[in-house]
Design a protein around this motif. Structure first.
Motif, PDB file in Angstrom:
ATOM      1  N   VAL A  15       0.954  -1.111  -0.001  1.00 52.49           N
ATOM      2  CA  VAL A  15       0.094  -0.017   0.130  1.00 52.49           C
ATOM      3  C   VAL A  15       0.933   1.322   0.059  1.00 52.49           C
ATOM      4  CG1 VAL A  15      -1.693   1.298   1.443  1.00 52.49           C
ATOM      5  CG2 VAL A  15      -2.197  -1.116   1.219  1.00 52.49           C
ATOM      6  N   GLY A  16       0.450   2.099  -0.870  1.00 54.29           N
ATOM      7  CA  GLY A  16       1.329   3.307  -1.026  1.00 54.29           C
ATOM      8  C   GLY A  16       2.327   3.465  -1.996  1.00 54.29           C
ATOM      9  N   ASP A  17       2.650   1.923  -2.688  1.00 54.46           N
ATOM     10  CA  ASP A  17       3.771   2.265  -3.512  1.00 54.46           C
ATOM     11  C   ASP A  17       3.119   2.788  -5.118  1.00 54.46           C
ATOM     12  OD1 ASP A  17       5.425  -1.265  -2.841  1.00 54.46           O
ATOM     13  OD2 ASP A  17       5.552   0.955  -1.806  1.00 54.46           O
ATOM     14  N   ARG A  18       4.140   3.054  -5.902  1.00 52.32           N
ATOM     15  CA  ARG A  18       3.884   3.152  -7.140  1.00 52.32           C
ATOM     16  C   ARG A  18       4.186   1.982  -7.921  1.00 52.32           C
ATOM     17  NH1 ARG A  18       6.729   8.401 -10.382  1.00 52.32           N
ATOM     18  NH2 ARG A  18       8.415   6.920 -10.273  1.00 52.32           N
ATOM     19  N   VAL A  19       3.458   1.672  -8.823  1.00 52.54           N
ATOM     20  CA  VAL A  19       3.360   0.527  -9.792  1.00 52.54           C
ATOM     21  C   VAL A  19       3.359   0.789 -11.143  1.00 52.54           C
ATOM     22  CG1 VAL A  19       2.315  -1.528 -10.519  1.00 52.54           C
ATOM     23  CG2 VAL A  19       2.425  -0.981  -7.814  1.00 52.54           C
ATOM     24  N   THR A  20       4.213   0.320 -11.760  1.00 54.72           N
ATOM     25  CA  THR A  20       4.222   0.522 -13.285  1.00 54.72           C
ATOM     26  C   THR A  20       3.957  -0.921 -14.237  1.00 54.72           C
ATOM     27  OG1 THR A  20       6.803   0.294 -13.505  1.00 54.72           O
ATOM     28  CG2 THR A  20       5.512   2.539 -13.382  1.00 54.72           C
ATOM     29  N   ILE A  21       3.343  -0.736 -15.205  1.00 56.96           N
ATOM     30  CA  ILE A  21       2.980  -1.893 -16.011  1.00 56.96           C
ATOM     31  C   ILE A  21       3.268  -1.570 -17.485  1.00 56.96           C
ATOM     32  CG2 ILE A  21       1.210  -3.739 -17.054  1.00 56.96           C
ATOM     33  CD1 ILE A  21      -0.564  -2.979 -14.287  1.00 56.96           C
ATOM     34  N   THR A  22       4.016  -2.524 -18.141  1.00 56.80           N
ATOM     35  CA  THR A  22       4.538  -2.037 -19.506  1.00 56.80           C
ATOM     36  C   THR A  22       3.650  -2.932 -20.543  1.00 56.80           C
ATOM     37  OG1 THR A  22       6.247  -3.700 -19.723  1.00 56.80           O
ATOM     38  CG2 THR A  22       6.580  -1.251 -18.754  1.00 56.80           C
ATOM     39  N   CYS A  23       3.543  -2.263 -21.827  1.00 55.21           N
ATOM     40  CA  CYS A  23       2.867  -3.152 -22.911  1.00 55.21           C
ATOM     41  C   CYS A  23       3.754  -2.662 -24.055  1.00 55.21           C
ATOM     42  CB  CYS A  23       1.410  -2.393 -22.907  1.00 55.21           C
ATOM     43  SG  CYS A  23       0.348  -3.183 -24.203  1.00 55.21           S
ATOM     44  N   ARG A  24       3.886  -3.465 -24.871  1.00 52.77           N
ATOM     45  CA  ARG A  24       4.760  -3.349 -26.136  1.00 52.77           C
ATOM     46  C   ARG A  24       3.982  -3.989 -27.190  1.00 52.77           C
ATOM     47  NH1 ARG A  24      10.826  -4.264 -26.013  1.00 52.77           N
ATOM     48  NH2 ARG A  24      10.704  -2.183 -25.245  1.00 52.77           N
ATOM     49  N   ALA A  25       3.699  -3.138 -28.306  1.00 51.51           N
ATOM     50  CA  ALA A  25       3.118  -3.594 -29.431  1.00 51.51           C
ATOM     51  C   ALA A  25       4.257  -3.917 -30.360  1.00 51.51           C
ATOM     52  CB  ALA A  25       2.482  -2.504 -29.991  1.00 51.51           C
ATOM     53  N   SER A  26       3.796  -5.267 -31.193  1.00 48.58           N
ATOM     54  CA  SER A  26       4.448  -5.704 -32.246  1.00 48.58           C
ATOM     55  C   SER A  26       5.187  -4.824 -33.563  1.00 48.58           C
ATOM     56  CB  SER A  26       4.182  -7.220 -32.805  1.00 48.58           C
ATOM     57  OG  SER A  26       2.872  -6.923 -33.397  1.00 48.58           O
ATOM     58  N   GLN A  27       4.402  -3.743 -33.767  1.00 48.50           N
ATOM     59  CA  GLN A  27       4.470  -2.830 -34.644  1.00 48.50           C
ATOM     60  C   GLN A  27       3.654  -1.451 -34.191  1.00 48.50           C
ATOM     61  OE1 GLN A  27       2.055  -5.148 -37.432  1.00 48.50           O
ATOM     62  NE2 GLN A  27       1.442  -3.338 -38.193  1.00 48.50           N
TER      63      GLN A  27
END
Lengths: 107, 115
Positions: A15-27
């Motif tokens: 709780v309180g953390d910063r979270v990052t999620i990444t998404c990469r497209a093939s083009q």
């Protein structure tokens, strides 16, 4: 077809953390990307569209960035109610495609 | 208030048919594309089909092409998904969503294909 690769597939944070999620497209998909939050037994909910625009009613703790092939969803000040699975989706071309999802849990 | 309401899900035998409906309210229906997205039990989201807005084009995932057909009734603010020759792998919760970016979703309707 455009493949969408999300990472990580799951994460656990405090709780309180910063979270990052990444998404990469093939083009390249310009900024035609949306992020969704889905809680168990519920329909997905749009958080972000056009890569960085906040959907109406969504708290500003959620933010999106990126263009082209690489995108990030950031959740600031993680709270227990943010526990969910998050998906990215490209809508640059058909077939529309989703990432595999990131399950976010609270430690 | 934007609302989307799916209906028509049921238990059906392999090879059978179902018609799902997505009834919309709270916005100018004819101005938006409507998507169908499904989610098999315990799995991720899979796009199924889209009925575009003014151009009235339809798009289908390869997995359903030739078996599923979209139609749209702008006078009733409803999109229909006719599903024929259903297979066990079509078992899923089916959602409709507004616009290419899916800014609003319905609550879903469950389709179970089993003998």
């Amino acid at each position: 077809d455009i493949q969408m690769t999300q990472s990580p597939s799951s994460l656990s944070a405090y709780v309180g953390d910063r979270v990052t999620i990444t998404c990469r497209a093939s083009q390249g998909i310009s900024n035609n990307l949306a992020w969704f939050q889905q809680k168990p037994g519920k329909a997905p909910k749009c958080l972000i569209y056009t890569a960085s625009s906040l959907q109406t009613g969504v708290p500003s703790k959620f933010s999106g960035s990126g263009s082209g092939t690489d995108f990030i969803l950031t959740i600031n000040s993680l709270q227990p109610e943010d526990s969910a699975t998050y998906y990215c989706q490209q809508y640059n071309s058909y077939p529309l495609t989703f990432g595999g999802g990131t399950k976010v849990e609270i430690k | 208030e934007v609302q989307l309401l799916e209906s028509g899900g049921n238990l059906v035998q392999p090879g059978g048919s179902l018609r799902l409906s997505c009834a919309a309210s709270g916005f100018t229906f004819s101005s938006y594309a409507i998507n169908w997205v499904r989610q098999a039990p315990g799995k991720g989201l899979e796009w199924v089909s889209t009925f575009s807005a003014r151009a009235a084009n339809t798009y289908y995932a390869e997995s359903v092409k030739g078996r599923f057909t979209l139609s749209r009734d702008n006078s009733q603010n409803t999109v229909y998904l006719q599903m024929n020759n259903l297979r066990a792998e079509d078992t899923a919760m089916y959602y409709c969503a507004r616009g290419s970016n899916g800014d609003y979703w319905g609550q879903g309707t469950l389709v179970t294909v089993s003998s």
